[in-house]
Scaffold this motif. Structure first.
Motif, PDB file in Angstrom:
ATOM      1  N   VAL A 281       0.815  -1.250   0.021  1.00 45.70           N
ATOM      2  CA  VAL A 281       0.041   0.082  -0.045  1.00 45.70           C
ATOM      3  C   VAL A 281       0.839   1.204  -0.058  1.00 45.70           C
ATOM      4  O   VAL A 281       0.662   2.262  -0.692  1.00 45.70           O
ATOM      5  CB  VAL A 281      -0.877  -0.081   1.176  1.00 45.70           C
ATOM      6  N   THR A 282       1.902   1.260   0.798  1.00 47.33           N
ATOM      7  CA  THR A 282       2.794   2.609   0.956  1.00 47.33           C
ATOM      8  C   THR A 282       4.136   2.126   0.744  1.00 47.33           C
ATOM      9  O   THR A 282       4.927   1.037   1.248  1.00 47.33           O
ATOM     10  CB  THR A 282       2.914   3.028   2.347  1.00 47.33           C
ATOM     11  N   PRO A 296       2.052  11.436   9.403  1.00 49.77           N
ATOM     12  CA  PRO A 296       1.552   9.839   9.851  1.00 49.77           C
ATOM     13  C   PRO A 296       2.214   8.877   8.840  1.00 49.77           C
ATOM     14  O   PRO A 296       2.065   9.160   7.597  1.00 49.77           O
ATOM     15  CB  PRO A 296       0.198   9.934  10.129  1.00 49.77           C
ATOM     16  N   LEU A 297       2.343   7.796   9.258  1.00 51.12           N
ATOM     17  CA  LEU A 297       3.004   6.753   8.198  1.00 51.12           C
ATOM     18  C   LEU A 297       1.837   5.929   7.683  1.00 51.12           C
ATOM     19  O   LEU A 297       0.710   5.894   8.246  1.00 51.12           O
ATOM     20  CB  LEU A 297       3.760   5.725   9.077  1.00 51.12           C
ATOM     21  N   GLY A 298       1.993   5.382   6.539  1.00 55.12           N
ATOM     22  CA  GLY A 298       1.078   4.953   5.783  1.00 55.12           C
ATOM     23  C   GLY A 298       1.300   3.184   5.865  1.00 55.12           C
ATOM     24  O   GLY A 298       2.326   2.724   6.747  1.00 55.12           O
ATOM     25  N   SER A 299       0.183   2.555   5.461  1.00 53.22           N
ATOM     26  CA  SER A 299      -0.149   1.173   5.737  1.00 53.22           C
ATOM     27  C   SER A 299       1.227   0.332   5.105  1.00 53.22           C
ATOM     28  O   SER A 299       1.504   0.609   3.993  1.00 53.22           O
ATOM     29  CB  SER A 299      -1.530   0.702   5.051  1.00 53.22           C
TER      30      SER A 299
END
Lengths: 382, 382
Positions: A281-282, A296-299
Motif C-alpha cells: 500500500v505504501t 503519519p505513516l502509511g499502511s
C-alpha cells in the motif's frame, strides 16, 4: 506544502521524487551534475557537492526537511545545519550509526541486538589476535564509506589478513573486523519512523546478493518462521527507537542455521525495499518522505501474496540491442512485470534499474522477474 | 530512451511525469506558465501556448511521441506536425472525435454504438423541431471545447431552449442537441491502444458527478451485470479500433433501466481512471505512455477487490487549516488512504487532488475515501 531537500543524486533520490510529486510536496535535489539519475527528473535541481558546507546550506534554505539518498554527508556538517535551525532527518546523532560501522557495532551490542564478535583493527598485532579469536573466519571492513561490497574484505589466511591490514592502515583507512558469519541466507527488516515516534514495519524480506550487491529481494521471505520474522521486525523497531532514527531504516540480517545476526544498517530507502513500489500500500519512498516531514505513516500491508524484485545490473558487456527495445520485449512477454529504470548509462555491475513482479505464486513471480531482468541486461532470455 | 512531449500542464500531465520517470523515459511538457500543476514538477519545462504552431513545433522537436493532457490543440496544427514527420499520438484524425462532439455522434452512429437521438442546432427552427422530436427532453451542447459540465445546458422549456440557441448562435458557438437521457447511473469504460493495435481494457467503473464534474469513481462498478460490463468494454474496444485511437480512451456511458448509451469520449488519461494508480497493476498514466511510444501494454488486473477514488474539489470556502495539516490528519486517521495532490491553489469546485482507497469491502473503501476527501476539502470529518 512542505519542501523536502534531498542530498544525493542517485536512483533513491529519483524515486523519492515520484512519490513526492504525488503527495504534492515540493522536492529539490542537490546533485553533482545535471546528468545524474535524480538530476534528470527533478524540477528543482541544485548542482553542488554534498561534502561542501556552503552547498548544503544553500539546498537546506527554506526546506521543511533535509534528507539523504546516501550516508556520506559529513556528520559534523549535518550537526551544523541542525544548529542553524534546519530540520535534518535522520538526525546526525542517528545517522552516525549508518556512517561508522564500528560505532554501530558497539551501540548494537549495548542494545542487546545480536551481532557477530568484532574488534577494531589498527595493526598487524590486532589482526593476528582477532584471527586467532575467531578461528580464522575473518571479515575485514572499512569503518566508513563502504557500500555494495566496497570496503569489505574476506582474507583467507593470517598472512593475507595482516598484509591487507598493513596496506590499508598505511593508506589511512580506519578498520574493524568481525567474525565471518556462516549464514544460510540474508534477510532485510525494514521499518520507518517519524519524528513523533510512530514506527511501522514492512514484512521481512529475503535478499540475495551477487558480489556484495543486492540482486534479488523476495517479500515476504519464503518459509521464514513467524516467530523469527517477528523477532527481526522487533530488532528493527528497537534499533529505530533506540537510535532515534527518522525516515526509513533497513536492517540487513544474516540468517544462520539457528539464529539471526545484524549485518548492516541503512537510514534511507534501501534496495531491499524496492518491491514496495508495486507490492505494498505504501512504498518505501513515500514512507520515507512522510517520516522526514513528520506526517503519519502509511499502511505497510502487501497488496499481493508475493512480490519479487530483481535488479538490472549492468552485465559484462552492453548488448547492441537498444534499451528501449529490450524494455519493449520484456513488456510484450510479461505484461505483469513492472520495469523501473534509473536513466543511467551502462557500466558492468552498475545498478541501472529493477523489475518488480507481484503474484500469488512465488515461483512464478521469481521466474518472471528473473527472466525479465535477465533480458534487460543481456537482450536475451535465460 | 524515448522522449515524450506532453502538451498541457494540468494534473494529467503531472501524473504522466511520475509514470514516465519510473519507466526511464525522458518527459518534457509544454506549459502556460511555471506555476502550472505539471510545470512545477517536470525537469524539462517549455513555456508556451498550445494554440501556437511555433510552440508546438518547438516542443515536438526530437520527441519520440507528442501527446496531450487535454483535447484543445487545434486539429490542423496536429496534422501539420504529422506532415512534418512528428509522431503525434493520438493522431488528429482520431482526436477529432474527442474535439468535435457532433462529428463524434455521427461517427458513433455509423459504428452502431448506442447514442441518444441527436441533431445539429443552428437556429430557433432547428431547436423547436428537435424539442418536439424528443418530447422536450433536451440536452444542448457546444460542439467543441466543453469539459467538466462547461458547454452543456439543460433548457426546461421550448422558450428557454430557443432563447439559449439564439443567444449562443449569435455568439458564434456551434451547437448540437441530444435527447436528455434518464440514466440510473454513469459508467466509464476505459481502454488503451498502442500504434501496433494492441488493446487492453480496465474493469468498467461507476462514476458519480457533482455539477457536471466527476467526484467519485468505483472500480469495478458495483452490481454491474457481467454481460453488460463486457458489452461496455466491447464498445470501448470497438471505438478505439474504428477511430484508430492511440493512448488511453475513456468512454463515458449512461446506464439506463435497460440499456447503456455512450455519453462522451476522451483520448487521454481520465478522471475515472485515477483509481488505477493504487488499485491496478498498470496505472492509466503508465499505460498511456506505453501506448503512445508503441510499447506493449501492461496488465490491467486490479490488485484489490474494490478501489474507490474521490476527488478533492475546492469547497465553497478554503478553511484556515493549512493543507499540510489536513493531509496529516487524514494520514493519521486512515493509513490506507492514498492522497494525491496537484500543487494547485484553492478555487471553489477546482480539482485539487484525489484520494484512492483499495479494500476488500466496497462499503469501507467508499467510506474512507469520502471521509478523507471531505477532510482535505473542509478540514472537518463528515
Amino acid at each position: 506544502m512542505p519542501v523536502v531537500a534531498v542530498i544525493g543524486d542517485g536512483q533513491l533520490a529519483r524515486m523519492m521524487q515520484t512519490a513526492a510529486i504525488e503527495l504534492g510536496l515540493a522536492p529539490r535535489v542537490l546533485a553533482a551534475d545535471d546528468n545524474a539519475s535524480a538530476a534528470q527528473v527533478f524540477g528543482d535541481v541544485r548542482i553542488g557537492d554534498y561534502r561542501d558546507l556552503a552547498d548544503l546550506q544553500a539546498i537546506a534554505e527554506g526546506a521543511d526537511a533535509v534528507t539523504f539518498d546516501h550516508e556520506h554527508v559529513p556528520n559534523e556538517y549535518a550537526h551544523m545545519l541542525i544548529d542553524a535551525g534546519i530540520n535534518v532527518e535522520p538526525r546526525p546523532h542517528a545517522l552516525l550509526y549508518a556512517q561508522d560501522k564500528l560505532e554501530q557495532r558497539a551501540r548494537l551490542t549495548e542494545l542487546g541486538a545480536p551481532v557477530p564478535p568484532f574488534s577494531p583493527i589498527a595493526s598487524a598485532k590486532d589482526a593476528s589476535d582477532f584471527f586467532e579469536r575467531v578461528g580464522g573466519r575473518v571479515c575485514l571492513k572499512s569503518r566508513r564509506g563502504g557500500y555494495d561490497g566496497h570496503g569489505v574484505w574476506f582474507p583467507d589466511s593470517l598472512e593475507a589478513f595482516t598484509e591487507l591490514v598493513e596496506k590499508l592502515v598505511g593508506e589511512g583507512v580506519e578498520l574493524y573486523a568481525e567474525e565471518k558469519v556462516p549464514f544460510v541466507r540474508e534477510l532485510s527488516a525494514m521499518v520507518a519512523r517519524n519524528r513523533s515516534g510512530e514506527v511501522k514495519a514492512w514484512p521481512v524480506v529475503e535478499s540475495r546478493q551477487a558480489d556484495g550487491v543486492c540482486r534479488v529481494a523476495i517479500s515476504p521471505a519464503p518459509g521464514l518462521d513467524a516467530e523469527r520474522a517477528a523477532a527481526c521486525q522487533g530488532f528493527a523497531v528497537k534499533i529505530a527507537e533506540a537510535l532515534d532514527v527518522t525516515g526509513v531504516l533497513a536492517v540487513e540480517l544474516f540468517e544462520t542455521a539457528d539464529a539471526v545476526l545484524v549485518n548492516e544498517l541503512a537510514m534511507r530507502p534501501h534496495n531491499t525495499g524496492h518491491w514496495t513500489q508495486d507490492g505494498c500500500v505504501t512504498s518505501q519512498f513515500e514512507q520515507h518522505l512522510r517520516a522526514v516531514i513528520d506526517w503519519p505513516l502509511g499502511s505497510t500491508e502487501p497488496t499481493a501474496p508475493y512480490t519479487v524484485m530483481v535488479n538490472t545490473l549492468g552485465g559484462d558487456s552492453d548488448p547492441a540491442v537498444p534499451m528501449r527495445e529490450r524494455v519493449a520485449a520484456v513488456m510484450k512477454k510479461y505484461p505483469e512485470a513492472k520495469v523501473h529504470l534509473y536513466g543511467k548509462g551502462y557500466r558492468p555491475g552498475r545498478k541501472m534499474g529493477h523489475v518488480n513482479v507481484a503474484d500469488e505464486s512465488l515461483e512464478r513471480a521469481l521466474d518472471v522477474a528473473e527472466d525479465a531482468a535477465h533480458y534487460i541486461i543481456n537482450a536475451q532470455w535465460r
